[in-house]
Design a protein around this motif. Structure first.
Motif, mmCIF file in Angstrom:
data_model
loop_
_atom_site.group_PDB
_atom_site.id
_atom_site.type_symbol
_atom_site.label_atom_id
_atom_site.label_comp_id
_atom_site.label_asym_id
_atom_site.label_seq_id
_atom_site.Cartn_x
_atom_site.Cartn_y
_atom_site.Cartn_z
ATOM 1 N N ASP A 88 0.556 -1.185 -0.096
ATOM 2 C CA ASP A 88 0.047 -0.141 0.021
ATOM 3 C C ASP A 88 0.844 1.170 0.001
ATOM 4 O O ASP A 88 0.438 2.360 -0.569
ATOM 5 C CB ASP A 88 -0.881 0.027 1.050
ATOM 6 C CG ASP A 88 -2.045 -1.244 1.050
ATOM 7 O OD1 ASP A 88 -2.355 -1.674 0.052
ATOM 8 O OD2 ASP A 88 -2.641 -1.305 2.363
ATOM 9 N N GLU A 89 2.160 1.104 0.672
ATOM 10 C CA GLU A 89 2.816 2.296 0.931
ATOM 11 C C GLU A 89 3.413 2.789 -0.727
ATOM 12 O O GLU A 89 3.544 3.947 -0.906
ATOM 13 C CB GLU A 89 4.053 2.221 1.792
ATOM 14 C CG GLU A 89 3.598 2.083 3.156
ATOM 15 C CD GLU A 89 2.839 0.762 3.704
ATOM 16 O OE1 GLU A 89 2.725 -0.259 2.790
ATOM 17 O OE2 GLU A 89 2.367 0.558 4.807
ATOM 18 N N ALA B 206 0.717 4.072 -2.771
ATOM 19 C CA ALA B 206 0.471 5.535 -2.495
ATOM 20 C C ALA B 206 1.626 6.344 -2.935
ATOM 21 O O ALA B 206 1.323 7.427 -3.311
ATOM 22 C CB ALA B 206 0.403 5.601 -0.929
ATOM 23 N N GLU C 51 1.444 9.623 -5.957
ATOM 24 C CA GLU C 51 1.933 11.146 -5.608
ATOM 25 C C GLU C 51 2.657 11.685 -6.984
ATOM 26 O O GLU C 51 2.811 12.933 -6.691
ATOM 27 C CB GLU C 51 2.781 11.134 -4.256
ATOM 28 C CG GLU C 51 2.111 11.048 -3.118
ATOM 29 C CD GLU C 51 2.975 10.864 -1.992
ATOM 30 O OE1 GLU C 51 4.107 10.962 -2.153
ATOM 31 O OE2 GLU C 51 2.525 10.773 -0.745
#
Length: 212
Positions: free
Chosen positions: A42-43, A46, A50
């Protein structure tokens, strides 16, 4: 026995249809993205979201996967290096103010596209190959009414290298000229300083690629 001549239309119909390369590439790319989305944390997802563009997001996702211990060999043994290179090029182009097409440059310089191509081949304009078969011209080399003075001398002083490498040299601050970039030197009217950095680049072991 006489041979029966086929009409051009029948001969064309007998040939197998050519593959739809775009559809094949689209299916292959969709499968790749699904595979990456399933494997990434998930990191990592994410961080990719960005990025300022979809291309940058995919490049960042690929480049972040190896440090996280996710095996990229199943995707492509060169995937990480290619992704990092793609992201670096995007950042470089942003630092250059973006890129203009040949048509946009022709309008700015009040000449034909053929005239722009001629100036590019003569080494008077910095150009980058695009994936569309055309060239992108970094905006930073243009002024309100033309081209920044001395850019042709800077390009002539660069050792044989591709457009991306030359743009990197143009934008990178150099200690030899007081910590400013060759572009800043050109904007100050100091073409000699820009030429100095360009001529020293090859001596310092810079890459001589062919990525124009």
């Amino acid at each position: 026995m006489a041979r029966i001549a086929r009409s051009p239309a029948r001969r064309a119909a007998a040939r197998p249809p050519e593959p739809d390369l775009r559809s094949i590439f689209r299916r292959r790319t969709e499968a790749l993205i699904e595979r990456l989305a399933d494997q990434a944390s998930d990191e990592t997802i994410a961080a990719a979201l960005e990025a300022p563009s979809d291309v940058g997001g995919l490049a960042r996702l690929l480049s972040d996967m190896a440090p996280l211990g996710i095996e990229l060999q199943s995707v492509d043994p060169l995937a990480e290096a290619i992704a990092r290179g793609a992201e670096a090029k995007q950042e470089l182009l942003r630092d250059a103010g973006g890129g203009w097409s040949s048509t946009r440059v022709a309008a700015h310089l009040k000449m034909t596209r053929q005239g722009v191509d001629k100036r590019r081949r003569a080494g008077k304009l910095l150009a980058l190959q695009s994936g569309h078969g055309d060239y992108l011209y970094p905006v930073c080399q243009f002024t309100d009414d033309g081209v920044i003075a001395g850019i042709d001398r800077f390009l002539a002083a660069c050792p044989p290298s591709g457009g991306w490498t030359r743009l990197d040299v143009l934008l990178t601050p150099a200690e030899e000229i007081g910590g400013i970039s060759p572009l800043d030197a050109l904007r100050r009217g100091d073409a000699e300083a820009a030429v100095l950095v360009a001529s020293m680049f090859g001596e310092q072991g810079g890459p001589a690629d062919a990525d124009e």
